[in-house]
Design a protein around this motif. Structure first.
Motif, PDB file in Angstrom:
ATOM      1  N   TYR A   8     -15.591 -33.277 -24.650  1.00 27.78           N
ATOM      2  CA  TYR A   8     -14.468 -33.181 -25.582  1.00 27.78           C
ATOM      3  C   TYR A   8     -14.873 -33.393 -27.032  1.00 27.78           C
ATOM      4  N   ALA A   9     -15.791 -34.300 -27.270  1.00 28.32           N
ATOM      5  CA  ALA A   9     -16.187 -34.629 -28.644  1.00 28.32           C
ATOM      6  C   ALA A   9     -17.043 -33.553 -29.296  1.00 28.32           C
ATOM      7  N   ARG A  10     -17.480 -32.541 -28.522  1.00 26.01           N
ATOM      8  CA  ARG A  10     -18.396 -31.534 -29.066  1.00 26.01           C
ATOM      9  C   ARG A  10     -17.874 -30.107 -28.964  1.00 26.01           C
ATOM     10  N   VAL A  11     -16.599 -29.916 -28.710  1.00 28.84           N
ATOM     11  CA  VAL A  11     -16.043 -28.564 -28.621  1.00 28.84           C
ATOM     12  C   VAL A  11     -16.018 -27.951 -30.023  1.00 28.84           C
ATOM     13  N   PRO A  12     -16.629 -26.770 -30.199  1.00 30.77           N
ATOM     14  CA  PRO A  12     -16.683 -26.160 -31.530  1.00 30.77           C
ATOM     15  C   PRO A  12     -15.318 -25.988 -32.205  1.00 30.77           C
ATOM     16  N   ASP A  29      -9.742 -33.265 -28.160  1.00 33.06           N
ATOM     17  CA  ASP A  29      -9.044 -33.887 -27.028  1.00 33.06           C
ATOM     18  C   ASP A  29      -7.591 -34.186 -27.377  1.00 33.06           C
ATOM     19  N   LYS A  30      -7.308 -34.502 -28.633  1.00 39.93           N
ATOM     20  CA  LYS A  30      -5.919 -34.768 -29.034  1.00 39.93           C
ATOM     21  C   LYS A  30      -5.102 -33.475 -28.982  1.00 39.93           C
ATOM     22  N   LEU A  31      -5.690 -32.373 -29.423  1.00 37.76           N
ATOM     23  CA  LEU A  31      -4.999 -31.083 -29.343  1.00 37.76           C
ATOM     24  C   LEU A  31      -4.736 -30.711 -27.882  1.00 37.76           C
ATOM     25  N   GLY A  32      -5.724 -30.978 -27.039  1.00 40.16           N
ATOM     26  CA  GLY A  32      -5.555 -30.700 -25.611  1.00 40.16           C
ATOM     27  C   GLY A  32      -4.456 -31.535 -24.995  1.00 40.16           C
ATOM     28  N   PHE A  34      -1.898 -32.824 -26.596  1.00 37.57           N
ATOM     29  CA  PHE A  34      -0.631 -32.322 -27.141  1.00 37.57           C
ATOM     30  C   PHE A  34      -0.139 -31.157 -26.279  1.00 37.57           C
ATOM     31  N   MET A  35      -1.027 -30.225 -25.978  1.00 36.08           N
ATOM     32  CA  MET A  35      -0.662 -29.082 -25.130  1.00 36.08           C
ATOM     33  C   MET A  35      -0.366 -29.536 -23.697  1.00 36.08           C
ATOM     34  N   GLN A  36      -1.019 -30.620 -23.272  1.00 36.19           N
ATOM     35  CA  GLN A  36      -0.793 -31.159 -21.938  1.00 36.19           C
ATOM     36  C   GLN A  36       0.613 -31.749 -21.814  1.00 36.19           C
ATOM     37  N   GLY A  37       1.245 -32.044 -22.920  1.00 35.44           N
ATOM     38  CA  GLY A  37       2.645 -32.455 -22.905  1.00 35.44           C
ATOM     39  C   GLY A  37       3.565 -31.265 -23.062  1.00 35.44           C
ATOM     40  N   LEU A  38       3.233 -30.377 -23.997  1.00 33.06           N
ATOM     41  CA  LEU A  38       4.083 -29.239 -24.312  1.00 33.06           C
ATOM     42  C   LEU A  38       4.258 -28.293 -23.125  1.00 33.06           C
ATOM     43  N   VAL A  39       3.168 -27.872 -22.532  1.00 32.28           N
ATOM     44  CA  VAL A  39       3.236 -26.854 -21.476  1.00 32.28           C
ATOM     45  C   VAL A  39       3.917 -27.363 -20.200  1.00 32.28           C
ATOM     46  N   PRO A  40       3.526 -28.518 -19.640  1.00 31.70           N
ATOM     47  CA  PRO A  40       4.223 -28.973 -18.433  1.00 31.70           C
ATOM     48  C   PRO A  40       5.718 -29.241 -18.660  1.00 31.70           C
ATOM     49  N   ALA A  41       6.084 -29.699 -19.854  1.00 34.34           N
ATOM     50  CA  ALA A  41       7.505 -29.928 -20.132  1.00 34.34           C
ATOM     51  C   ALA A  41       8.264 -28.613 -20.132  1.00 34.34           C
ATOM     52  N   LEU A  42       7.690 -27.580 -20.743  1.00 31.98           N
ATOM     53  CA  LEU A  42       8.347 -26.265 -20.731  1.00 31.98           C
ATOM     54  C   LEU A  42       8.445 -25.706 -19.316  1.00 31.98           C
ATOM     55  N   LEU A  43       7.368 -25.835 -18.558  1.00 32.76           N
ATOM     56  CA  LEU A  43       7.387 -25.341 -17.176  1.00 32.76           C
ATOM     57  C   LEU A  43       8.420 -26.077 -16.334  1.00 32.76           C
ATOM     58  N   THR A  44       8.438 -27.391 -16.454  1.00 30.41           N
ATOM     59  CA  THR A  44       9.404 -28.194 -15.706  1.00 30.41           C
ATOM     60  C   THR A  44      10.820 -27.814 -16.079  1.00 30.41           C
ATOM     61  N   ARG A  45      11.063 -27.692 -17.373  1.00 30.81           N
ATOM     62  CA  ARG A  45      12.400 -27.347 -17.858  1.00 30.81           C
ATOM     63  C   ARG A  45      12.842 -25.992 -17.303  1.00 30.81           C
ATOM     64  N   GLU A  46      11.926 -25.038 -17.318  1.00 29.13           N
ATOM     65  CA  GLU A  46      12.276 -23.705 -16.823  1.00 29.13           C
ATOM     66  C   GLU A  46      12.533 -23.711 -15.315  1.00 29.13           C
ATOM     67  N   ILE A  47      11.711 -24.420 -14.577  1.00 30.59           N
ATOM     68  CA  ILE A  47      11.923 -24.495 -13.122  1.00 30.59           C
ATOM     69  C   ILE A  47      13.278 -25.126 -12.814  1.00 30.59           C
ATOM     70  N   LEU A  48      13.581 -26.233 -13.483  1.00 30.91           N
ATOM     71  CA  LEU A  48      14.868 -26.905 -13.237  1.00 30.91           C
ATOM     72  C   LEU A  48      16.048 -26.022 -13.636  1.00 30.91           C
ATOM     73  N   MET A 107      -1.858 -40.233 -24.589  1.00 26.32           N
ATOM     74  CA  MET A 107      -0.499 -40.219 -24.023  1.00 26.32           C
ATOM     75  C   MET A 107       0.547 -39.971 -25.113  1.00 26.32           C
ATOM     76  N   LEU A 108       0.330 -40.537 -26.295  1.00 25.64           N
ATOM     77  CA  LEU A 108       1.238 -40.287 -27.410  1.00 25.64           C
ATOM     78  C   LEU A 108       1.245 -38.809 -27.781  1.00 25.64           C
ATOM     79  N   MET A 109       0.081 -38.191 -27.814  1.00 23.37           N
ATOM     80  CA  MET A 109       0.018 -36.766 -28.136  1.00 23.37           C
ATOM     81  C   MET A 109       0.753 -35.937 -27.079  1.00 23.37           C
ATOM     82  N   ALA A 110       0.633 -36.320 -25.814  1.00 27.88           N
ATOM     83  CA  ALA A 110       1.365 -35.621 -24.756  1.00 27.88           C
ATOM     84  C   ALA A 110       2.873 -35.811 -24.940  1.00 27.88           C
ATOM     85  N   LEU A 111       3.280 -37.020 -25.301  1.00 29.21           N
ATOM     86  CA  LEU A 111       4.693 -37.288 -25.557  1.00 29.21           C
ATOM     87  C   LEU A 111       5.209 -36.431 -26.716  1.00 29.21           C
TER      88      LEU A 111
END
Length: 139
Positions: A8-12, A29-32, A34-48, A107-111
């Motif tokens: 994670y610390a060396r991704v270009p 890793d923080k960007l990842g 952030f997306m780890q919160g955004l995408v599952p929340a959208l998927l969950t919301r759409e499924i529900l 976890m904050l970034m995911a939130l």
């Protein structure tokens, strides 16, 4: 996958963001997370929504954020287990870059990502779900 290939610390891409924002560390890793919160929340919301379990509203948003945070917490546990198994390479794998609060800030970034998805993207998602709903179907 990209973070696992480079660590994670060396991704270009993270270095590009680090230079662009003049940060002291590679934020990939923080960007990842952030997306780890955004995408599952959208998927969950759409499924529900699509399965008719909930109507648009606060409870739908709350449960979507909860699922995203549960996913993120489980991912943090997997990172920890891999770090225990890897031993010496744990610091590189985890991408903590010396930050003792890395897990909590992940976890904050995911939130933040999940909250953005259920507040900023909810209206767009509701319109798209309605547009693709089958005629005569509930919701």
């Amino acid at each position: 996958i990209l973070g696992g290939a480079y660590t994670y610390a060396r991704v270009p891409a993270g270095f590009w963001v680090q230079d662009w924002l003049e940060l002291s560390r590679n934020p990939y890793d923080k960007l990842g997370h952030f997306m780890q919160g955004l995408v599952p929340a959208l998927l969950t919301r759409e499924i529900l929504l699509r399965l008719g379990f909930l109507e648009p509203g606060r409870m739908l948003g709350f449960l979507s954020v909860c699922v995203a945070l549960a996913f993120s917490a489980f991912y943090e546990l997997i990172e920890w287990w891999v770090a225990l198994i890897a031993g010496q390479g744990a610091e590189d794998f985890l991408g903590t870059q010396g930050d003792p609060w890395d897990t909590q800030s992940d976890m904050l970034m995911a939130l933040l990502g999940a909250t953005l998805s259920v507040t900023g993207l909810a209206g767009l998602q509701d319109r798209q779900v309605a547009r693709h709903a089958k005629p005569g179907a509930a919701g």
